[in-house]
Design an enzyme around this catalytic site. Structure first.
Site, PDB file in Angstrom:
ATOM      1  N   CYS A   1       0.874  -1.177   0.000  1.00  0.00           N
ATOM      2  CA  CYS A   1       0.000   0.000   0.000  1.00  0.00           C
ATOM      3  C   CYS A   1       0.906   1.220   0.000  1.00  0.00           C
ATOM      4  CB  CYS A   1      -0.922  -0.007   1.218  1.00  0.00           C
ATOM      5  SG  CYS A   1      -1.953   1.478   1.333  1.00  0.00           S
TER       6      CYS A   1
ATOM      7  N   CYS B   1      -3.515   0.664   6.649  1.00  0.00           N
ATOM      8  CA  CYS B   1      -2.394  -0.185   6.231  1.00  0.00           C
ATOM      9  C   CYS B   1      -1.069   0.200   6.879  1.00  0.00           C
ATOM     10  CB  CYS B   1      -2.254  -0.162   4.712  1.00  0.00           C
ATOM     11  SG  CYS B   1      -3.723  -0.721   3.830  1.00  0.00           S
TER      12      CYS B   1
ATOM     13  N   GLN C   1      -1.029  -0.666  10.493  1.00  0.00           N
ATOM     14  CA  GLN C   1      -0.910  -2.106  10.692  1.00  0.00           C
ATOM     15  C   GLN C   1       0.511  -2.592  10.424  1.00  0.00           C
ATOM     16  OE1 GLN C   1      -4.091  -3.635   8.138  1.00  0.00           O
ATOM     17  NE2 GLN C   1      -5.256  -4.145   9.963  1.00  0.00           N
TER      18      GLN C   1
ATOM     19  N   ARG D   1      -5.400  -3.824  -3.135  1.00  0.00           N
ATOM     20  CA  ARG D   1      -6.110  -5.107  -3.082  1.00  0.00           C
ATOM     21  C   ARG D   1      -6.102  -5.782  -4.444  1.00  0.00           C
ATOM     22  NH1 ARG D   1     -10.153  -2.201  -0.087  1.00  0.00           N
ATOM     23  NH2 ARG D   1     -11.679  -2.633  -1.709  1.00  0.00           N
TER      24      ARG D   1
ATOM     25  N   ASP E   1     -11.938  -7.604  -3.765  1.00  0.00           N
ATOM     26  CA  ASP E   1     -10.583  -7.982  -3.347  1.00  0.00           C
ATOM     27  C   ASP E   1     -10.027  -9.005  -4.331  1.00  0.00           C
ATOM     28  OD1 ASP E   1      -8.247  -8.664  -2.042  1.00  0.00           O
ATOM     29  OD2 ASP E   1      -9.179  -8.803  -0.060  1.00  0.00           O
TER      30      ASP E   1
ATOM     31  N   ARG F   1      -6.771  -9.982  -4.322  1.00  0.00           N
ATOM     32  CA  ARG F   1      -5.500 -10.505  -3.833  1.00  0.00           C
ATOM     33  C   ARG F   1      -5.496 -12.030  -3.793  1.00  0.00           C
ATOM     34  NH1 ARG F   1      -4.972  -7.156   1.618  1.00  0.00           N
ATOM     35  NH2 ARG F   1      -7.217  -7.651   1.595  1.00  0.00           N
TER      36      ARG F   1
END
Length: 202
Positions: free
Chosen positions: A53, A66, A69, A93, A125, A127
């Protein structure tokens, strides 16, 4: 999936010194893995699967959680004395940086994060996590404690034959700019959000 280890180096940071390992998929997509402490294959490893990100990790954006985290995950790994961060190059994503900018524009106009992706013709999403298995296998790791709010990451690892002995939520970074984004992740994407994350900002 063929994922090849390329090389490694020391990575000193303000949190401590990590070892950084580079991996490349057959497609040419690159990923990295940061390890801290000695990796013992017979012990569940504390890990974070973190998708790239740029805006949050590098540009300090408050539109998402992000960057918060990422920092917290590395702090937790250092505090534990052992662990790994798998940094996966799947921006936005999985839709890429330019499409992410387009999605942010749609969010500026009132769409939520899921609606914005859908209006651009993407799933919420995109991913994938198949590259994680060979990356972990490089260290003979098949049991993990996973730092995540996302149950899909837990299931993805289980589907790859990796035992997730514990899911550890990583709920940080709530602010006035990402409040609705976090609500949407909880309500429409199934993410674990507690500690008042769904309450009104006051």
């Amino acid at each position: 999936m063929s994922v090849n280890f390329v090389d490694s180096c020391r990575l000193p940071t303000h949190l401590g010194e990590f070892e950084m390992y580079g991996f490349v998929e057959e497609s040419g997509q690159e990923h990295i893995m940061l390890t801290y402490g000695e990796i013992t294959p017979d012990k569940p490893l504390l890990i974070r699967l973190h998708s790239e990100c740029l805006t949050g990790d590098s540009l300090f954006s408050m539109r998402c959680d992000c960057g918060y985290q990422l920092e917290t995950a590395l702090e937790n790994i250092v505090d534990a004395g052992q662990g790994a961060l798998l940094y996966l190059r799947q921006e936005g994503r999985g839709i890429g940086l330019i499409n992410k900018i387009k999605a942010y524009h749609l969010q500026d106009d009132g769409a939520d994060t899921v609606e914005a992706n859908e209006q651009l013709g993407f799933a919420a999403d995109l991913r994938r996590y198949t590259m994680c298995k060979p990356m972990l296998e490089h260290f003979r790791v098949n049991k993990v404690k996973l730092l995540t709010n996302n149950p899909k990451k837990v299931q993805a690892l289980k589907d790859l034959g990796i035992e997730v002995v514990e899911q550890m939520p990583i709920q940080v970074g709530r602010n006035q700019y990402n409040h609705e984004y976090l609500n949407t992740k909880a309500e429409r994407m199934g993410h674990m959000m507690t500690h008042g994350l769904l309450s009104d900002l006051g």
